[in-house]
Design a protein around this motif. Structure first.
Motif, PDB file in Angstrom:
ATOM      1  N   LEU A 121      13.673  37.361  54.211  1.00 19.50           N
ATOM      2  CA  LEU A 121      13.524  38.322  53.081  1.00 19.50           C
ATOM      3  C   LEU A 121      13.096  39.552  53.175  1.00 19.50           C
ATOM      4  CD1 LEU A 121      12.272  35.636  50.496  1.00 19.50           C
ATOM      5  CD2 LEU A 121      14.593  36.463  50.459  1.00 19.50           C
ATOM      6  N   LEU A 122      12.033  39.835  54.275  1.00 20.18           N
ATOM      7  CA  LEU A 122      11.927  41.062  54.677  1.00 20.18           C
ATOM      8  C   LEU A 122      12.859  41.922  55.152  1.00 20.18           C
ATOM      9  CD1 LEU A 122       8.232  40.352  56.451  1.00 20.18           C
ATOM     10  CD2 LEU A 122       8.686  41.896  54.328  1.00 20.18           C
ATOM     11  N   GLY A 123      13.937  41.215  55.876  1.00 17.83           N
ATOM     12  CA  GLY A 123      15.078  41.917  56.134  1.00 17.83           C
ATOM     13  C   GLY A 123      15.986  42.268  55.024  1.00 17.83           C
ATOM     14  N   MET A 124      15.976  41.399  54.091  1.00 17.91           N
ATOM     15  CA  MET A 124      16.839  41.850  52.881  1.00 17.91           C
ATOM     16  C   MET A 124      16.241  42.924  52.118  1.00 17.91           C
ATOM     17  SD  MET A 124      19.293  39.762  52.960  1.00 17.91           S
ATOM     18  CE  MET A 124      19.919  39.908  51.317  1.00 17.91           C
ATOM     19  N   VAL A 125      14.807  42.988  51.956  1.00 20.72           N
ATOM     20  CA  VAL A 125      14.260  43.836  51.228  1.00 20.72           C
ATOM     21  C   VAL A 125      14.623  45.452  52.072  1.00 20.72           C
ATOM     22  CG1 VAL A 125      12.116  44.972  50.656  1.00 20.72           C
ATOM     23  CG2 VAL A 125      12.428  42.624  50.119  1.00 20.72           C
ATOM     24  N   ALA A 126      14.372  45.371  53.326  1.00 20.41           N
ATOM     25  CA  ALA A 126      14.633  46.704  53.956  1.00 20.41           C
ATOM     26  C   ALA A 126      15.847  47.125  53.762  1.00 20.41           C
ATOM     27  CB  ALA A 126      14.279  46.409  55.409  1.00 20.41           C
ATOM     28  N   PHE A 127      17.059  46.126  53.957  1.00 17.19           N
ATOM     29  CA  PHE A 127      18.444  46.712  53.729  1.00 17.19           C
ATOM     30  C   PHE A 127      18.606  47.078  52.675  1.00 17.19           C
ATOM     31  CE2 PHE A 127      22.869  46.219  53.340  1.00 17.19           C
ATOM     32  CZ  PHE A 127      23.588  46.343  54.427  1.00 17.19           C
ATOM     33  N   GLU A 128      17.971  46.787  51.575  1.00 19.07           N
ATOM     34  CA  GLU A 128      18.284  47.182  50.097  1.00 19.07           C
ATOM     35  C   GLU A 128      17.751  48.417  49.955  1.00 19.07           C
ATOM     36  OE1 GLU A 128      16.821  44.006  47.886  1.00 19.07           O
ATOM     37  OE2 GLU A 128      18.627  42.703  48.483  1.00 19.07           O
ATOM     38  N   VAL A 146      17.958  50.686  52.128  1.00 17.10           N
ATOM     39  CA  VAL A 146      18.473  51.618  53.328  1.00 17.10           C
ATOM     40  C   VAL A 146      17.511  51.742  54.497  1.00 17.10           C
ATOM     41  CG1 VAL A 146      20.046  53.308  53.460  1.00 17.10           C
ATOM     42  CG2 VAL A 146      19.764  52.496  51.129  1.00 17.10           C
ATOM     43  N   GLU A 147      16.882  50.850  54.763  1.00 12.51           N
ATOM     44  CA  GLU A 147      15.918  50.849  55.909  1.00 12.51           C
ATOM     45  C   GLU A 147      16.620  50.003  57.156  1.00 12.51           C
ATOM     46  OE1 GLU A 147      12.183  49.817  54.279  1.00 12.51           O
ATOM     47  OE2 GLU A 147      11.631  51.915  53.768  1.00 12.51           O
ATOM     48  N   TYR A 148      17.865  50.514  57.621  1.00 12.18           N
ATOM     49  CA  TYR A 148      18.707  49.429  58.463  1.00 12.18           C
ATOM     50  C   TYR A 148      18.000  49.131  59.844  1.00 12.18           C
ATOM     51  CZ  TYR A 148      21.999  50.879  55.024  1.00 12.18           C
ATOM     52  OH  TYR A 148      22.734  50.995  53.845  1.00 12.18           O
ATOM     53  N   GLN A 149      16.863  49.921  60.352  1.00 13.25           N
ATOM     54  CA  GLN A 149      16.493  49.372  61.508  1.00 13.25           C
ATOM     55  C   GLN A 149      15.456  48.475  61.424  1.00 13.25           C
ATOM     56  OE1 GLN A 149      17.177  50.579  64.931  1.00 13.25           O
ATOM     57  NE2 GLN A 149      16.073  48.746  65.308  1.00 13.25           N
ATOM     58  N   LYS A 150      14.621  48.491  59.965  1.00 16.00           N
ATOM     59  CA  LYS A 150      13.727  47.658  59.906  1.00 16.00           C
ATOM     60  C   LYS A 150      14.311  46.331  59.612  1.00 16.00           C
ATOM     61  CE  LYS A 150       9.569  49.955  57.850  1.00 16.00           C
ATOM     62  NZ  LYS A 150       9.027  50.425  56.725  1.00 16.00           N
ATOM     63  N   SER A 151      15.391  46.205  58.880  1.00 21.91           N
ATOM     64  CA  SER A 151      16.218  45.132  58.412  1.00 21.91           C
ATOM     65  C   SER A 151      16.962  44.507  59.640  1.00 21.91           C
ATOM     66  CB  SER A 151      17.414  45.526  57.396  1.00 21.91           C
ATOM     67  OG  SER A 151      18.377  46.292  58.119  1.00 21.91           O
ATOM     68  N   LEU A 152      17.490  45.420  60.861  1.00 21.76           N
ATOM     69  CA  LEU A 152      17.880  44.879  62.017  1.00 21.76           C
ATOM     70  C   LEU A 152      16.723  44.318  62.642  1.00 21.76           C
ATOM     71  CD1 LEU A 152      20.004  44.514  64.028  1.00 21.76           C
ATOM     72  CD2 LEU A 152      19.181  46.648  64.812  1.00 21.76           C
ATOM     73  N   ALA A 204      22.021  40.715  61.080  1.00 25.37           N
ATOM     74  CA  ALA A 204      21.883  41.786  61.986  1.00 25.37           C
ATOM     75  C   ALA A 204      22.896  42.592  62.382  1.00 25.37           C
ATOM     76  CB  ALA A 204      21.322  41.029  63.002  1.00 25.37           C
ATOM     77  N   ALA A 205      24.249  41.898  62.320  1.00 23.30           N
ATOM     78  CA  ALA A 205      25.332  42.589  62.625  1.00 23.30           C
ATOM     79  C   ALA A 205      25.879  43.614  61.830  1.00 23.30           C
ATOM     80  CB  ALA A 205      26.515  41.657  62.836  1.00 23.30           C
ATOM     81  N   VAL A 206      25.568  43.367  60.538  1.00 21.08           N
ATOM     82  CA  VAL A 206      26.072  44.208  59.278  1.00 21.08           C
ATOM     83  C   VAL A 206      24.888  45.236  59.554  1.00 21.08           C
ATOM     84  CG1 VAL A 206      25.888  44.618  56.937  1.00 21.08           C
ATOM     85  CG2 VAL A 206      26.662  42.490  57.876  1.00 21.08           C
ATOM     86  N   ALA A 244      23.469  46.314  62.080  1.00 22.32           N
ATOM     87  CA  ALA A 244      23.955  47.408  63.273  1.00 22.32           C
ATOM     88  C   ALA A 244      24.871  48.303  62.945  1.00 22.32           C
ATOM     89  CB  ALA A 244      24.315  46.482  64.566  1.00 22.32           C
ATOM     90  N   GLU A 245      25.745  47.711  62.284  1.00 23.56           N
ATOM     91  CA  GLU A 245      27.023  48.486  61.646  1.00 23.56           C
ATOM     92  C   GLU A 245      26.432  49.674  60.899  1.00 23.56           C
ATOM     93  OE1 GLU A 245      31.143  47.155  60.844  1.00 23.56           O
ATOM     94  OE2 GLU A 245      30.226  45.390  60.317  1.00 23.56           O
ATOM     95  N   GLU A 246      25.710  49.641  59.929  1.00 24.31           N
ATOM     96  CA  GLU A 246      25.127  50.512  59.066  1.00 24.31           C
ATOM     97  C   GLU A 246      24.215  51.574  60.090  1.00 24.31           C
ATOM     98  OE1 GLU A 246      25.576  50.931  56.422  1.00 24.31           O
ATOM     99  OE2 GLU A 246      26.480  49.308  55.556  1.00 24.31           O
ATOM    100  N   LEU A 247      23.807  51.210  61.179  1.00 24.33           N
ATOM    101  CA  LEU A 247      23.207  52.136  62.224  1.00 24.33           C
ATOM    102  C   LEU A 247      24.153  52.843  62.895  1.00 24.33           C
ATOM    103  CD1 LEU A 247      20.187  50.069  63.036  1.00 24.33           C
ATOM    104  CD2 LEU A 247      19.894  52.164  61.731  1.00 24.33           C
ATOM    105  N   GLY A 248      25.536  52.358  62.831  1.00 26.19           N
ATOM    106  CA  GLY A 248      26.482  53.035  63.694  1.00 26.19           C
ATOM    107  C   GLY A 248      26.667  52.520  65.162  1.00 26.19           C
ATOM    108  N   ASN A 249      25.874  51.400  65.232  1.00 25.85           N
ATOM    109  CA  ASN A 249      25.972  50.781  66.563  1.00 25.85           C
ATOM    110  C   ASN A 249      27.146  49.701  66.537  1.00 25.85           C
ATOM    111  OD1 ASN A 249      25.384  49.449  69.230  1.00 25.85           O
ATOM    112  ND2 ASN A 249      23.220  49.559  68.945  1.00 25.85           N
ATOM    113  N   ASP A 250      28.317  49.976  66.862  1.00 28.09           N
ATOM    114  CA  ASP A 250      29.492  49.105  66.632  1.00 28.09           C
ATOM    115  C   ASP A 250      29.381  47.787  67.961  1.00 28.09           C
ATOM    116  OD1 ASP A 250      30.228  50.278  64.531  1.00 28.09           O
ATOM    117  OD2 ASP A 250      32.039  51.340  65.250  1.00 28.09           O
ATOM    118  N   SER A 251      28.944  48.326  68.928  1.00 25.22           N
ATOM    119  CA  SER A 251      28.967  47.522  70.163  1.00 25.22           C
ATOM    120  C   SER A 251      28.100  46.301  69.876  1.00 25.22           C
ATOM    121  CB  SER A 251      28.642  48.186  71.502  1.00 25.22           C
ATOM    122  OG  SER A 251      27.461  49.015  71.287  1.00 25.22           O
TER     123      SER A 251
END
Length: 229
Positions: A113-120, A122-128, A151-153, A155-162
Motif C-alpha cells: 500500500l505504501l507503493g500504491m500511495v507513492a504511485f498515486e 507520482v512518486e514513481y521511484q518510491k513506488s518502484l 513495479a514494471a508499471v 519503471a515505465e513511468e520512470l522511463g526505464n523500459d528495459s
C-alpha cells in the motif's frame, strides 16, 4: 536351564535393573527435579511466546484492516479537502510502522500500500522501491506477482523500459500464466518489444496473449494490434 530357573534368573535381572535405577534416582534426585523444572519452564515459555506471537499477529491483521479502510476513504477525497493531509499523514505513518514488523501478510500488505500511495502521488521511484521490496519478501504470496507487475508499471513511468520489460517477463517466468496479472504482463511485454523495434517478438507475444486469454480485455486489444502489425 529349566523354565522355572530361567524365570527366576530374568526376575533377578529385572530386580537388579530396577534397584540400580532407583539407586541412581535417589542419588540424583535433585538433578532430576532441576531437569524436570527446566523442561516444564521451557514448555511454559514456549506456550507464552506462541500465545504472544499469535496475539501480535492478530493485532497486525486488525491494524492492516483499519489502514486499508483509511486508504479506501482517502481515495474518495480530494487533496484540497479539509482533513485530507492529516488523514494522509496518519495513513503513511501507520503503513510505515506496520511494514517493518516482519514478513507476514499484514506487513507485506502495508509495504504494498505504501507503493500504491507513492504511485498515486507520482512518486514513481518510491513506488518502484516499495513494490520491489514487497515482491522480494512475499515469496509465493499473491502479493508478489501483483507487486512485481506494479513495479514494471512504475519503471515505465520512470522511463526505464528495459527494467520494466525485465519485470513483466519475470511475472510470467516466475508465476506462470495462472497468475492473475499474466495478461497484463504479456501485454506489457508486447508493447515494450514493439517499442524497441522487435516487431516479430511483439507479434508472437500478442498472439500468445490472444490464445491464452481470449476473454481478457488485454486479448481484445492484442487482437486489434495484431491486425495492424
Amino acid at each position: 536351564m529349566s523354565k522355572n530357573k530361567k524365570d527366576s534368573a530374568e526376575l533377578t535381572l529385572t530386580e537388579r535393573i530396577e534397584g540400580s535405577l532407583n539407586s541412581f534416582l535417589a542419588r540424583n534426585k535433585k538433578v532430576a527435579i532441576i531437569v524436570l523444572a527446566v523442561v516444564v519452564i521451557g514448555l511454559i515459555t514456549l506456550g507464552i511466546v506462541t500465545s504472544v506471537n499469535n496475539k501480535n499477529l492478530q493485532a497486525q491483521f486488525n491494524t492492516i484492516d483499519l489502514l486499508e479502510t483509511a486508504y479506501s476513504d482517502l481515495q474518495v477525497m480530494g487533496s484540497e479537502d479539509e482533513g485530507y493531509q492529516a488523514k494522509y499523514d496518519e495513513l503513511v505513518a501507520g503503513l510505515n510502522d506496520l511494514s517493518v514488523k516482519g514478513k507476514k501478510y499484514p506487513s507485506l500488505k502495508a509495504q504494498y500500500l505504501l507503493g500504491m500511495v507513492a504511485f498515486e502521488k507520482v512518486e514513481y521511484q518510491k513506488s518502484l522501491d516499495s513494490f520491489v521490496l514487497t515482491y522480494s519478501n512475499a515469496g509465493k504470496n499473491y502479493l508478489a506477482s501483483l507487486a512485481l507487475t506494479n513495479a514494471a508499471v512504475s519503471a515505465e513511468e520512470l522511463g526505464n523500459d528495459s527494467l520494466a520489460l525485465e519485470y513483466y517477463t519475470k511475472v510470467i517466468d516466475e508465476f506462470g500464466l495462472s497468475a492473475a496479472e499474466a495478461p497484463k504482463a504479456l501485454f506489457g511485454q508486447a508493447r515494450l518489444q514493439e517499442k524497441s523495434g522487435n516487431t516479430e517478438l511483439a507479434k508472437a507475444t500478442l498472439q500468445q496473449l490472444a490464445d491464452q486469454f481470449p476473454t481478457s480485455e488485454f486479448a481484445k486489444i492484442a487482437t486489434n494490434r495484431l491486425a495492424l502489425l
